[in-house]
Design a protein around this motif. Structure first.
Motif, PDB file in Angstrom:
ATOM      1  N   UNK A   1       8.300  59.391 -19.149  1.00  0.00           N
ATOM      2  CA  UNK A   1       7.227  60.274 -19.620  1.00  0.00           C
ATOM      3  C   UNK A   1       5.850  59.674 -19.343  1.00  0.00           C
ATOM      4  N   UNK A   2       5.743  58.363 -19.478  1.00  0.00           N
ATOM      5  CA  UNK A   2       4.468  57.689 -19.226  1.00  0.00           C
ATOM      6  C   UNK A   2       4.142  57.597 -17.734  1.00  0.00           C
ATOM      7  N   UNK A   3       5.145  57.834 -16.886  1.00  0.00           N
ATOM      8  CA  UNK A   3       4.924  57.773 -15.432  1.00  0.00           C
ATOM      9  C   UNK A   3       4.525  59.122 -14.851  1.00  0.00           C
ATOM     10  N   UNK A   4       4.795  60.194 -15.568  1.00  0.00           N
ATOM     11  CA  UNK A   4       4.587  61.534 -15.016  1.00  0.00           C
ATOM     12  C   UNK A   4       3.120  61.789 -14.681  1.00  0.00           C
ATOM     13  N   UNK A   5       2.912  62.419 -13.536  1.00  0.00           N
ATOM     14  CA  UNK A   5       1.579  62.727 -13.019  1.00  0.00           C
ATOM     15  C   UNK A   5       0.726  61.479 -12.836  1.00  0.00           C
ATOM     16  N   UNK A   6       1.394  60.346 -12.624  1.00  0.00           N
ATOM     17  CA  UNK A   6       0.772  59.116 -12.151  1.00  0.00           C
ATOM     18  C   UNK A   6       1.438  58.790 -10.808  1.00  0.00           C
ATOM     19  N   UNK A   7       0.675  58.397  -9.812  1.00  0.00           N
ATOM     20  CA  UNK A   7       1.260  57.932  -8.556  1.00  0.00           C
ATOM     21  C   UNK A   7       1.443  56.427  -8.646  1.00  0.00           C
ATOM     22  N   UNK A   8       2.670  55.959  -8.359  1.00  0.00           N
ATOM     23  CA  UNK A   8       2.971  54.532  -8.370  1.00  0.00           C
ATOM     24  C   UNK A   8       3.488  54.123  -7.006  1.00  0.00           C
ATOM     25  N   UNK A   9       2.888  53.105  -6.422  1.00  0.00           N
ATOM     26  CA  UNK A   9       3.330  52.579  -5.139  1.00  0.00           C
ATOM     27  C   UNK A   9       3.919  51.182  -5.342  1.00  0.00           C
TER      28      UNK A   9
ATOM     29  N   UNK B   1       2.356  46.242  -7.387  1.00  0.00           N
ATOM     30  CA  UNK B   1       2.403  47.647  -7.793  1.00  0.00           C
ATOM     31  C   UNK B   1       1.005  48.228  -7.694  1.00  0.00           C
ATOM     32  N   UNK B   2       0.911  49.395  -7.075  1.00  0.00           N
ATOM     33  CA  UNK B   2      -0.330  50.163  -7.105  1.00  0.00           C
ATOM     34  C   UNK B   2      -0.125  51.371  -8.013  1.00  0.00           C
ATOM     35  N   UNK B   3      -1.122  51.680  -8.847  1.00  0.00           N
ATOM     36  CA  UNK B   3      -0.991  52.824  -9.746  1.00  0.00           C
ATOM     37  C   UNK B   3      -2.337  53.520  -9.873  1.00  0.00           C
ATOM     38  N   UNK B   4      -2.305  54.794 -10.243  1.00  0.00           N
ATOM     39  CA  UNK B   4      -3.537  55.595 -10.280  1.00  0.00           C
ATOM     40  C   UNK B   4      -4.015  55.934 -11.672  1.00  0.00           C
ATOM     41  N   UNK B   5      -3.180  55.756 -12.717  1.00  0.00           N
ATOM     42  CA  UNK B   5      -3.379  56.401 -14.008  1.00  0.00           C
ATOM     43  C   UNK B   5      -3.257  57.915 -13.769  1.00  0.00           C
ATOM     44  N   UNK B   6      -3.645  58.730 -14.745  1.00  0.00           N
ATOM     45  CA  UNK B   6      -3.327  60.160 -14.681  1.00  0.00           C
ATOM     46  C   UNK B   6      -4.044  60.874 -13.536  1.00  0.00           C
TER      47      UNK B   6
END
Length: 437
Positions: A399-407, A415-420
């Motif tokens: 649920x915490x990953x949804x609509x976040x892009x994680x590379x 890890x690359x992440x965008x937040x929401x």
């Protein structure tokens, strides 16, 4: 057990075998793409690939930290291109198989003599069994980062045969689990070896049960509708290695193939939550730390962390005149939705920061990923008590990953992440699956 020099030779032979197979193809993809759906009943994330000869569409539950692909071979596995991996072969070495078995019935997929095996498992019910290592045709679509493109084929994709009983608890129609972990025969490494692209992948899970999210294998760009290219929006943090396996079945000295990150502290509305910092580190026995998982639907926190976290959240919410409501399982902390405003990034509630390698690097979790509407009147904090002595102190759930892009970059361990993505006026459901071919 094979010597390191023998293992290295097997690995080189296997890579040569792969390169010969793909050298016959005129088209080499830049990257690959899979749709991923959220199953409403189980909250699992499901994709599908085409496998076997003739090709059959196979639904698979995604396990972000899973070690390999396994499918049910007990029922209706028919393929003229199925090949079991023989004992002491390059395939067995690459898969880190340490078993060699016989089968005491007529040969069929999943049951052959002189073959090596692994231990396919279902983490949703914490069950594993032994299974034959094999290879077969697998196909999926390429992508330029904006649309799906030409279908490409992996003629000798390594996987493990599972048993029908392992399907218990999986989303309806699923025939196995797709492992995206750091194992040499998991999806990311096999695809990278097959097509000579970067050993990285990106996952973008949709919060909708009616619109697909997406998984990319290979490098960006990652282009979503409204021409949002997201690879330049990533914030980076190191991926850590747990020295002790977290798998259901493992060999001594084997590390974990799951994805851990170094959360140093937690803040709510920029106020630090008081907690036992030692729980945030991985100890010599593999306990503690923070991992990212698609097996857990919601983030779990070790009991003392959860208590401090929830109390701090309640204080901040109360200061905003947000009213408590009775708990609704599995959540302990709930609020009346009346009086909670709405923002671009979800309910107007205190934000949560997972502080990483420095105070300036943090993963901010807004209301869309911290709160769940359980009905029209009640919204609950989407974090749950993980128990007083869990293997991992913090497990960041789906649920915490949804609509976040994680590379996930396996080559550089970061890890690359965008937040929401809602802040960027797009979502994970906005990849254009309309083919450009």
């Amino acid at each position: 057990m094979a010597s390191s020099s023998t293992s290295s030779l097997h690995f080189l032979l296997f890579l040569l075998l792969i390169s010969q197979s793909y050298g016959q193809q005129s088209f080499r993809p830049h990257a690959l793409v899979l749709p991923v759906a959220k199953d409403a009943a189980t909250l699992q994330y499901v994709t599908h690939v085409n496998q076997r000869t003739p090709l059959v569409s196979v639904n698979l539950v995604i396990d972000l930290g899973g070690r390999f692909l396994w499918v049910d071979c007990d029922l209706s596995y028919v393929s003229s291109s199925y090949l079991p991996a023989r004992c002491r072969s390059a395939q067995c070495s690459l898969a880190k198989s340490t078993s060699c078995g016989e089968c005491f019935s007529s040969p069929k997929p999943g049951c052959n003599n002189n073959t090596c095996g692994l231990f396919p498992g279902n983490p949703f019910i914490s069950t594993s069994t032994s299974g034959e290592l094999a290879q077969d045709v697998l196909s999926l679509q390429s992508t330029d980062g904006s649309n799906p493109g030409t279908v490409v084929t992996v003629p000798r994709f390594l996987f493990t045969c599972g048993s029908t009983f392992l399907l218990e608890g999986l989303a309806n129609g699923a025939k196995g689990i797709a492992g995206l972990g750091r194992m040499p025969i998991a999806f990311p490494s096999q695809f990278a070896s097959a097509f000579s692209f970067h050993r990285k992948f990106a996952i973008c899970l949709s919060s909708s049960t009616t619109s697909n999210g997406v998984i990319f294998f290979g490098d960006g760009p990652y282009v979503f509708l409204l021409n949002k290219e997201l690879s330049n929006s990533l914030i980076y943090t190191p991926l850590l290695t747990n020295p002790v396996s977290t798998a259901g079945v493992s060999t001594q000295g084997e590390p974990s193939y799951e994805y851990f990150i170094g959360v140093k502290s937690i803040k709510i509305s920029e106020k630090r939550v008081p907690l036992n910092a030692s729980l945030l580190s991985i100890d010599n026995n593999g306990f503690g730390g923070t991992k990212i998982s698609t097996v857990n639907p919601y983030t779990t926190l070790e009991t003392s962390i959860y208590k401090a976290f929830s109390e701090a959240f309640i204080r901040e919410a109360t200061s905003r005149n947000i009213t408590r409501a009775a708990p609704v399982a599995p959540f302990d902390v709930c609020f009346s939705s009346k009086g909670i405003g709405s923002t671009r990034v979800g309910p107007a509630v205190p934000w949560v920061d997972l502080v990483l390698q420095s105070e300036n690097v943090y993963w901010r979790i807004f209301g869309a990923n911290s709160m769940v509407y359980v009905n029209d009147d009640v919204v609950c904090l989407a974090f749950v008590d993980g128990g007083s002595n869990p293997r991992t102190s913090i497990v960041i759930g789906g649920y915490q990953l949804e609509d976040n892009l994680l590379q996930f970059d396996l080559a550089t361990s970061r890890l690359g992440f965008t937040s929401s993505l809602l802040f960027r006026q797009t979502t994970c459901a906005n990849f254009n699956f309309t083919s450009n071919v």
